[in-house]
Design a protein around this motif. Structure first.
Motif, PDB file in Angstrom:
ATOM      1  N   LEU A  47      34.096 -42.469  14.707  1.00  0.00           N
ATOM      2  CA  LEU A  47      34.312 -42.943  13.344  1.00  0.00           C
ATOM      3  C   LEU A  47      33.052 -42.616  12.549  1.00  0.00           C
ATOM      4  O   LEU A  47      31.948 -42.669  13.080  1.00  0.00           O
ATOM      5  N   LEU A  48      33.223 -42.265  11.280  1.00  0.00           N
ATOM      6  CA  LEU A  48      32.058 -41.993  10.450  1.00  0.00           C
ATOM      7  C   LEU A  48      31.481 -43.336  10.017  1.00  0.00           C
ATOM      8  O   LEU A  48      32.148 -44.093   9.309  1.00  0.00           O
ATOM      9  N   PRO A  49      30.254 -43.640  10.436  1.00  0.00           N
ATOM     10  CA  PRO A  49      29.729 -44.991  10.204  1.00  0.00           C
ATOM     11  C   PRO A  49      29.550 -45.316   8.727  1.00  0.00           C
ATOM     12  O   PRO A  49      29.458 -46.477   8.361  1.00  0.00           O
ATOM     13  N   TRP A  50      29.495 -44.286   7.874  1.00  0.00           N
ATOM     14  CA  TRP A  50      29.265 -44.521   6.455  1.00  0.00           C
ATOM     15  C   TRP A  50      30.575 -44.628   5.667  1.00  0.00           C
ATOM     16  O   TRP A  50      30.563 -44.622   4.442  1.00  0.00           O
ATOM     17  N   ARG A  51      31.693 -44.649   6.368  1.00  0.00           N
ATOM     18  CA  ARG A  51      32.965 -44.862   5.677  1.00  0.00           C
ATOM     19  C   ARG A  51      33.595 -46.142   6.186  1.00  0.00           C
ATOM     20  O   ARG A  51      33.579 -46.395   7.384  1.00  0.00           O
ATOM     21  N   ARG A  52      34.179 -46.886   5.273  1.00  0.00           N
ATOM     22  CA  ARG A  52      34.901 -48.071   5.706  1.00  0.00           C
ATOM     23  C   ARG A  52      36.100 -47.642   6.543  1.00  0.00           C
ATOM     24  O   ARG A  52      36.504 -46.476   6.529  1.00  0.00           O
ATOM     25  N   ILE A  53      36.698 -48.620   7.254  1.00  0.00           N
ATOM     26  CA  ILE A  53      37.810 -48.296   8.139  1.00  0.00           C
ATOM     27  C   ILE A  53      38.904 -47.539   7.390  1.00  0.00           C
ATOM     28  O   ILE A  53      39.412 -46.518   7.851  1.00  0.00           O
ATOM     29  N   ARG A  54      39.255 -48.009   6.216  1.00  0.00           N
ATOM     30  CA  ARG A  54      40.313 -47.333   5.445  1.00  0.00           C
ATOM     31  C   ARG A  54      39.976 -45.870   5.185  1.00  0.00           C
ATOM     32  O   ARG A  54      40.817 -44.983   5.347  1.00  0.00           O
ATOM     33  N   ALA A  55      38.736 -45.645   4.772  1.00  0.00           N
ATOM     34  CA  ALA A  55      38.335 -44.281   4.441  1.00  0.00           C
ATOM     35  C   ALA A  55      38.268 -43.421   5.700  1.00  0.00           C
ATOM     36  O   ALA A  55      38.527 -42.217   5.647  1.00  0.00           O
ATOM     37  N   ASN A  56      37.925 -44.026   6.821  1.00  0.00           N
ATOM     38  CA  ASN A  56      37.957 -43.282   8.072  1.00  0.00           C
ATOM     39  C   ASN A  56      39.382 -42.881   8.417  1.00  0.00           C
ATOM     40  O   ASN A  56      39.645 -41.742   8.809  1.00  0.00           O
ATOM     41  N   VAL A  57      40.298 -43.830   8.273  1.00  0.00           N
ATOM     42  CA  VAL A  57      41.694 -43.553   8.607  1.00  0.00           C
ATOM     43  C   VAL A  57      42.255 -42.457   7.703  1.00  0.00           C
ATOM     44  O   VAL A  57      43.033 -41.611   8.125  1.00  0.00           O
ATOM     45  N   GLY A  58      41.808 -42.444   6.444  1.00  0.00           N
ATOM     46  CA  GLY A  58      42.326 -41.452   5.502  1.00  0.00           C
ATOM     47  C   GLY A  58      41.569 -40.134   5.524  1.00  0.00           C
ATOM     48  O   GLY A  58      41.862 -39.244   4.721  1.00  0.00           O
ATOM     49  N   TYR A  59      40.615 -39.990   6.452  1.00  0.00           N
ATOM     50  CA  TYR A  59      39.722 -38.827   6.424  1.00  0.00           C
ATOM     51  C   TYR A  59      40.475 -37.502   6.467  1.00  0.00           C
ATOM     52  O   TYR A  59      40.119 -36.545   5.792  1.00  0.00           O
ATOM     53  N   GLY A  60      41.546 -37.420   7.262  1.00  0.00           N
ATOM     54  CA  GLY A  60      42.249 -36.153   7.410  1.00  0.00           C
ATOM     55  C   GLY A  60      43.248 -35.876   6.300  1.00  0.00           C
ATOM     56  O   GLY A  60      43.907 -34.829   6.299  1.00  0.00           O
ATOM     57  N   LEU A  61      43.381 -36.791   5.351  1.00  0.00           N
ATOM     58  CA  LEU A  61      44.427 -36.629   4.341  1.00  0.00           C
ATOM     59  C   LEU A  61      43.996 -35.766   3.161  1.00  0.00           C
ATOM     60  O   LEU A  61      44.832 -35.364   2.344  1.00  0.00           O
ATOM     61  N   ALA A  62      42.684 -35.487   3.081  1.00  0.00           N
ATOM     62  CA  ALA A  62      42.207 -34.670   1.964  1.00  0.00           C
ATOM     63  C   ALA A  62      42.756 -33.254   2.104  1.00  0.00           C
ATOM     64  O   ALA A  62      42.877 -32.725   3.212  1.00  0.00           O
ATOM     65  N   GLY A  63      43.108 -32.652   0.995  1.00  0.00           N
ATOM     66  CA  GLY A  63      43.537 -31.257   1.018  1.00  0.00           C
ATOM     67  C   GLY A  63      44.952 -31.031   1.506  1.00  0.00           C
ATOM     68  O   GLY A  63      45.359 -29.905   1.742  1.00  0.00           O
ATOM     69  N   LEU A  64      45.712 -32.110   1.677  1.00  0.00           N
ATOM     70  CA  LEU A  64      47.101 -31.943   2.120  1.00  0.00           C
ATOM     71  C   LEU A  64      48.075 -31.998   0.948  1.00  0.00           C
ATOM     72  O   LEU A  64      49.286 -31.976   1.143  1.00  0.00           O
ATOM     73  N   GLY A  65      47.544 -32.110  -0.256  1.00  0.00           N
ATOM     74  CA  GLY A  65      48.403 -32.165  -1.427  1.00  0.00           C
ATOM     75  C   GLY A  65      49.095 -33.504  -1.613  1.00  0.00           C
ATOM     76  O   GLY A  65      50.155 -33.584  -2.235  1.00  0.00           O
ATOM     77  N   LEU A  66      48.491 -34.562  -1.059  1.00  0.00           N
ATOM     78  CA  LEU A  66      49.094 -35.886  -1.217  1.00  0.00           C
ATOM     79  C   LEU A  66      48.517 -36.574  -2.453  1.00  0.00           C
ATOM     80  O   LEU A  66      47.337 -36.422  -2.755  1.00  0.00           O
ATOM     81  N   SER A  67      49.381 -37.321  -3.137  1.00  0.00           N
ATOM     82  CA  SER A  67      48.881 -38.082  -4.278  1.00  0.00           C
ATOM     83  C   SER A  67      48.117 -39.297  -3.764  1.00  0.00           C
ATOM     84  O   SER A  67      48.188 -39.649  -2.590  1.00  0.00           O
TER      85      SER A  67
END
Ligand SMILES: Nc1ncnc2c1ncn2[C@@H]1O[C@H](COP(=O)(O)OP(=O)(O)OP(=O)(O)O)[C@@H](O)[C@H]1O
Ligand SMILES: [Mg+2]
Lengths: 262, 240
Positions: free
Chosen positions: B82-102
């Motif tokens: 887990l990236l220690p500088w991201r909250r749990i939510r942001a860690n969970v969403g880490y792979g969602l960037a660049g997938l064209g999701l709103s």
């Protein structure tokens, strides 16, 4: 609950004790200083009476020298610190992320690094005359190196496993990787470098101003020239106060940015 | 779902390949366990399949391209990572960037997988403030969030205590039953492999190859002490 209260009390009284002892330490120092003044331990006329310092402060304030000097020093400080920090951070980041850049500049860095910032005063005067820009230039050099090394080391120390994670989750491109792993991972090192720079800038600032650029350093030099050593102490304390304030503000920013750390 | 053909990998500078001539396939929704001793090359196989390193020869391929808003594969690491500088939510969403999701799509994905792992309320926490088992769940959620068709898991439960491990195994089976993605699960724990998987492959030798590849002869849901499972586990052990 009771034990929690007790340990809270214990902590509270420990803190009070610490403040008390701290104040005692300062008082002891002032007493020693006063003794040195009374018994003439230093060459005659070079050591001010500690109890004359408040009066000197008032005088400097009244004759409108203190605030303009502080203001002028702050201009040098902010510009020198800002330019040195931004460049040091940028070059440090580049050297730790680009192999080619690292190869191309390491030798130059090794040649320039040992030159003390104050050695550049000669060129500062030649290029900028006795001006704000000259003082800021000299300050920025020391700050640059501090930030350059802190940033480069911080970036190199980022755990490479996070880069593998970044690639596995679509953050392999330069911008995304730097934004999501490199910068946050290196932030503790980068910020502690910046904080060192905040202190380091004061060290060179005063020395740079001793050469005649208006500011606290010049005022100190002028006061010493007429034997007003109590005024010198006023400026020394002013520097201490401003440093404490700027370091405190930076510590708050640092704490906020690194709040993810346990 | 995944076809591995004649795969070989040699580390740069190494004399011999870690493994060579690997052939196996994973069907859609199939749960395959890859077992092998320490250092035999299991993690290296996964990193090849995930595209994190390039095979020295041979290939790994998925027949179809990933659908919009998903990634073909997702990785669960042994060390959670887990990236220690991201909250749990942001860690969970880490792979969602660049997938064209709103934004709202992303939020819905994160809520969905946090619910799936039973950690809905943990979103605002920092990683240092969750337990080892919880961190492992978050690592799983991060992978699930991208709706992978193939989930790659590298000894994901080896760093937690035995009780937590069993609970996590059952949670994983439950999630897999619902989502039906294919899974390639690396472990050196034979009991874990035979309890979880449809099929068990054994990686062995230097350079390593697959020396055993058989379906687990037990229906689901399974009991850990099922004699058939234990007999099968003994056969797997013979090949290790
Ligand atoms: N960067 C590297 N360069 C050279 N050899 C490496 C490198 N990384 C790993 N190896 C070697 O490759 C082999 C396979 O490593 P790998 O991590 O895939 O093993 P593993 O089966 O996952 O082991 P474990 O169960 O201990 O995790 C090991 O013998 C290891 O020493
Ligand atoms: Mg491994």
């Amino acid at each position: 609950m009771a034990s929690g209260g007790n340990s809270g009390d214990a902590r509270g009284s420990r803190a009070l004790l610490r403040i008390g002892l701290g104040a005692l330490g300062v008082a002891a120092f002032v007493a020693l200083w006063d003794a040195a003044y009374v018994f003439n331990w230093a060459p005659r006329g070079t050591l001010p009476d500690p109890f004359a310092v408040p009066g000197a402060l008032l005088a400097e304030w009244r004759n409108d020298r203190l605030l303009p000097a502080v203001g002028s020093s702050l201009v040098h400080y902010v510009w020198g610190l800002g330019v040195g920090t931004v460049l040091g951070f940028g070059v440090g980041l580049l050297s730790a992320t680009s192999r080619v850049f690292d190869d191309a500049h390491y030798m130059l860095a090794r040649i320039l690094r040992p030159i003390p910032p104050l050695a550049w005063v000669v060129f500062a005067i030649a290029w900028f005359q006795v001006s704000h820009a000259g003082a800021a230039f000299v300050i920025s050099i020391g700050v640059f190196w501090v930030n350059y090394f802190a940033t480069a080391a911080g970036v190199r120390d980022v755990d490479p496993r996070y880069y593998e994670l970044a690639r596995a989750f679509g953050h392999g491109g330069f911008i995304k990787r730097v934004g999501s792993v490199t910068l946050p991972g290196a932030a503790p090192g980068i910020l502690s470098g910046m904080r060192t720079g905040v202190g380091q800038a004061w060290m060179t600032l005063i020395a740079a101003e001793l050469l005649g650029v208006p500011g606290m350093g010049q005022e100190m030099n002028a006061a010493a020239g007429v034997g007003a050593y109590d005024a010198v102490v006023v400026y020394m304390l002013a520097i201490s106060l401003i440093y404490t304030l700027s370091d405190g503000v930076f510590a708050l920013i640092e704490k906020r940015l690194l709040r993810w750390r346990p | 779902m995944l076809e591995v053909r004649d795969l070989a990998y040699r580390f740069p500078g190494a004399e011999a390949p870690v493994f060579e001539g690997l052939d196996f396939t994973i069907g859609a929704g199939e749960f395959v366990a890859l077992v092998g001793g320490s250092g035999v090359g299991k993690s290296t196989v996964l990193r090849n399949v995930a595209g994190l390193i390039r095979p020295s020869s041979g290939k790994t391929a998925s027949p179809q391209a990933a659908e919009r808003g998903t990634r073909d594969t997702a990785f669960v690491f042994q060390d959670t990572r887990l990236l220690p500088w991201r909250r749990i939510r942001a860690n969970v969403g880490y792979g969602l960037a660049g997938l064209g999701l709103s934004r709202s799509d992303k939020r819905a994905r994160i809520d969905e997988v946090l619910t799936l792992i039973g950690m809905r309320d943990f979103g605002p926490r920092w990683p240092h403030a969750v337990s080892g088992g919880q961190a492992q769940r978050v690592g799983l959620a991060r992978a699930l969030a991208v709706h992978p068709r193939l989930l790659l898991m590298d000894e994901p439960f080896s760093a937690v205590d035995a009780l937590t491990r069993q609970r996590l195994q059952d949670e994983l089976l439950d999630i897999w039953r619902r989502l039906r993605m294919a899974v390639l699960f690396v472990t050196h724990d034979i009991a874990e492999a035979v309890y979880l998987a449809d099929r068990v492959c054994v990686l062995r030798g230097a350079p390593a190859g697959i020396v055993f590849d058989e379906a687990v002869p037990a229906a689901r849901p399974r009991r850990r002490n099922d004699p058939d499972l234990q007999a099968f586990a003994a056969r797997v052990a013979d090949h290790l």
